[in-house]
Scaffold this motif. Structure first.
Motif, mmCIF file in Angstrom:
data_model
loop_
_atom_site.group_PDB
_atom_site.id
_atom_site.type_symbol
_atom_site.label_atom_id
_atom_site.label_comp_id
_atom_site.label_asym_id
_atom_site.label_seq_id
_atom_site.Cartn_x
_atom_site.Cartn_y
_atom_site.Cartn_z
ATOM 1 N N LEU A 173 39.935 47.257 37.259
ATOM 2 C CA LEU A 173 40.405 46.900 35.915
ATOM 3 C C LEU A 173 41.406 45.758 35.934
ATOM 4 O O LEU A 173 41.666 45.144 34.898
ATOM 5 N N ILE A 174 42.011 45.485 37.084
ATOM 6 C CA ILE A 174 42.925 44.354 37.222
ATOM 7 C C ILE A 174 42.569 43.594 38.495
ATOM 8 O O ILE A 174 42.018 44.157 39.438
ATOM 9 N N SER A 175 42.902 42.311 38.512
ATOM 10 C CA SER A 175 42.629 41.475 39.676
ATOM 11 C C SER A 175 43.780 41.553 40.669
ATOM 12 O O SER A 175 44.822 42.161 40.403
ATOM 13 N N LYS A 176 43.607 40.905 41.810
ATOM 14 C CA LYS A 176 44.660 40.905 42.824
ATOM 15 C C LYS A 176 45.901 40.176 42.331
ATOM 16 O O LYS A 176 47.029 40.609 42.600
ATOM 17 N N LYS A 177 45.709 39.083 41.597
ATOM 18 C CA LYS A 177 46.852 38.353 41.054
ATOM 19 C C LYS A 177 47.616 39.219 40.054
ATOM 20 O O LYS A 177 48.855 39.264 40.060
ATOM 21 N N GLU A 178 46.892 39.905 39.196
ATOM 22 C CA GLU A 178 47.540 40.789 38.224
ATOM 23 C C GLU A 178 48.271 41.926 38.925
ATOM 24 O O GLU A 178 49.348 42.363 38.482
ATOM 25 N N MET A 231 35.226 36.120 53.509
ATOM 26 C CA MET A 231 36.378 36.326 52.628
ATOM 27 C C MET A 231 36.010 36.014 51.187
ATOM 28 O O MET A 231 36.337 36.737 50.256
ATOM 29 N N GLN A 232 35.307 34.883 50.996
ATOM 30 C CA GLN A 232 34.887 34.500 49.654
ATOM 31 C C GLN A 232 33.901 35.497 49.084
ATOM 32 O O GLN A 232 33.924 35.807 47.886
ATOM 33 N N GLU A 233 33.026 36.021 49.950
ATOM 34 C CA GLU A 233 32.040 37.002 49.496
ATOM 35 C C GLU A 233 32.744 38.266 49.015
ATOM 36 O O GLU A 233 32.358 38.863 48.008
ATOM 37 N N GLU A 293 34.702 41.686 44.456
ATOM 38 C CA GLU A 293 35.793 42.269 43.678
ATOM 39 C C GLU A 293 35.744 41.788 42.242
ATOM 40 O O GLU A 293 35.987 42.535 41.297
ATOM 41 N N GLN A 294 35.385 40.512 42.067
ATOM 42 C CA GLN A 294 35.338 39.943 40.725
ATOM 43 C C GLN A 294 34.238 40.585 39.895
ATOM 44 O O GLN A 294 34.437 40.936 38.727
ATOM 45 N N THR A 295 33.061 40.762 40.491
ATOM 46 C CA THR A 295 31.936 41.313 39.741
ATOM 47 C C THR A 295 32.090 42.800 39.490
ATOM 48 O O THR A 295 31.449 43.347 38.592
ATOM 49 N N SER A 296 32.953 43.470 40.291
ATOM 50 C CA SER A 296 33.124 44.907 40.111
ATOM 51 C C SER A 296 34.087 45.238 38.994
ATOM 52 O O SER A 296 34.221 46.396 38.610
ATOM 53 N N ARG A 297 34.802 44.251 38.471
ATOM 54 C CA ARG A 297 35.773 44.511 37.418
ATOM 55 C C ARG A 297 35.055 44.969 36.149
ATOM 56 O O ARG A 297 34.014 44.449 35.757
ATOM 57 N N TYR A 314 50.569 29.040 45.198
ATOM 58 C CA TYR A 314 49.487 29.826 45.808
ATOM 59 C C TYR A 314 48.221 29.834 44.946
ATOM 60 O O TYR A 314 47.422 30.763 45.040
ATOM 61 N N LYS A 315 48.063 28.817 44.150
ATOM 62 C CA LYS A 315 46.916 28.760 43.237
ATOM 63 C C LYS A 315 45.590 28.836 43.980
ATOM 64 O O LYS A 315 44.645 29.496 43.534
ATOM 65 N N GLY A 316 45.505 28.182 45.127
ATOM 66 C CA GLY A 316 44.257 28.157 45.887
ATOM 67 C C GLY A 316 43.832 29.496 46.391
ATOM 68 O O GLY A 316 42.633 29.719 46.661
ATOM 69 N N ASP A 317 44.770 30.423 46.543
ATOM 70 C CA ASP A 317 44.417 31.743 47.066
ATOM 71 C C ASP A 317 43.670 32.611 46.061
ATOM 72 O O ASP A 317 43.110 33.643 46.429
ATOM 73 N N PHE A 318 43.660 32.177 44.798
ATOM 74 C CA PHE A 318 43.046 33.007 43.755
ATOM 75 C C PHE A 318 41.937 32.250 43.008
ATOM 76 O O PHE A 318 41.575 32.620 41.907
ATOM 77 N N GLU A 319 41.396 31.209 43.632
ATOM 78 C CA GLU A 319 40.371 30.402 42.971
ATOM 79 C C GLU A 319 39.089 31.189 42.712
ATOM 80 O O GLU A 319 38.349 30.885 41.781
ATOM 81 N N ASN A 320 38.808 32.171 43.522
ATOM 82 C CA ASN A 320 37.562 32.935 43.387
ATOM 83 C C ASN A 320 37.688 34.149 42.498
ATOM 84 O O ASN A 320 36.751 34.936 42.372
ATOM 85 N N GLU A 321 38.852 34.348 41.876
ATOM 86 C CA GLU A 321 39.025 35.512 40.988
ATOM 87 C C GLU A 321 38.529 35.188 39.593
ATOM 88 O O GLU A 321 38.675 34.073 39.128
#
Length: 227
Positions: free
Chosen positions: A156-161, A1-3, A8-12, A220-227
């Motif tokens: 162009l946007i993250s999951k949180k956005e 999941m973290q991978e 997703e983060q590096t593909s932005r 839900y802050k912990g759900d987006f720590e890897n973004e």
């Protein structure tokens, strides 16, 4: 999941280096006017509506009982009825996506990033490039959702956005279209200016999205720590 989150983060896409010239801002202005509904209902100049997204997207004609049926019919149930309804959304969504592709070619998305980030970032935590999707949602929920999905798929946007944008769009979705089409039945009993309820709906769209952003940053802050 973290991978997966790291990928997703590096593909932005890095949009910090985007350059927007005068032509890009002109394209952005065209996009705002075209999708905002500002050209509809101007006294003495009905021809301006010909340059409006909803007007150009048009509507289906009626079948059988005039004014009551369209091509999907009445009384449909199950998957077949749902399929026909989804089919009716395709023309406006494809038209919106095609228009955005043309405007993006002339730099509208880049101009939105430069111009709208100072407004959207502190309020909603969103980059300015999401502005066109949000503006489109004021008239067409389906086109706005399709453009939002495109931004996410392109990195162009993250999951949180994405979630915050969804909250903004879901509240008072299709605000202008629904207000003047459905809400018009109550216009004769409204005791204040017709723009006041519309303005309140617009304000509460921001309030709802800000609340969702707050919840994502706390509960839900912990759900987006890897973004």
């Amino acid at each position: 999941m973290q991978e997966k989150d790291k990928n997703e983060q590096t593909s932005r896409v890095d949009v910090s280096q985007w350059h927007a010239g005068p032509g890009a801002f002109a394209a952005l202005l065209v996009a705002i006017i075209f999708f905002s509904g500002l050209l509809v209902g101007i006294p003495g100049m009905p021809w301006l509506s010909a340059f409006d997204f909803t007007t150009l997207a048009g509507k289906f004609g009626t079948i059988n009982e005039l004014g009551k049926n369209n091509f999907v019919g009445v009384g449909g149930i199950g998957a077949k009825s749902g399929f026909l309804f989804a089919l009716s959304l395709i023309p406006s969504v494809m038209f919106a996506l095609g228009t955005i592709e043309v405007l993006e070619h002339y730099g509208a998305i880049k101009a939105a990033q430069k111009l709208l980030t100072p407004l959207l970032q502190p309020l909603l935590g969103l980059p300015g490039l999401t502005g066109i999707s949000l503006i489109t949602d004021l008239q067409s929920t389906d086109a706005g959702a399709a453009l939002t999905k495109g931004l996410y798929d392109d990195g162009l946007i993250s999951k949180k956005e994405l979630i915050v944008m969804g909250a903004w769009q879901y509240s008072g979705a299709g605000m202008i279209t629904n207000y003047f089409m459905i809400g018009s039945a109550l216009f004769n009993v409204v005791t204040c200016s017709l723009m006041i309820p519309l303005l309140l709906i617009f304000i509460f769209k921001f309030i709802g999205a800000i609340f969702v952003r707050f919840v994502l940053n706390t509960v839900y802050k912990g759900d987006f720590e890897n973004e």
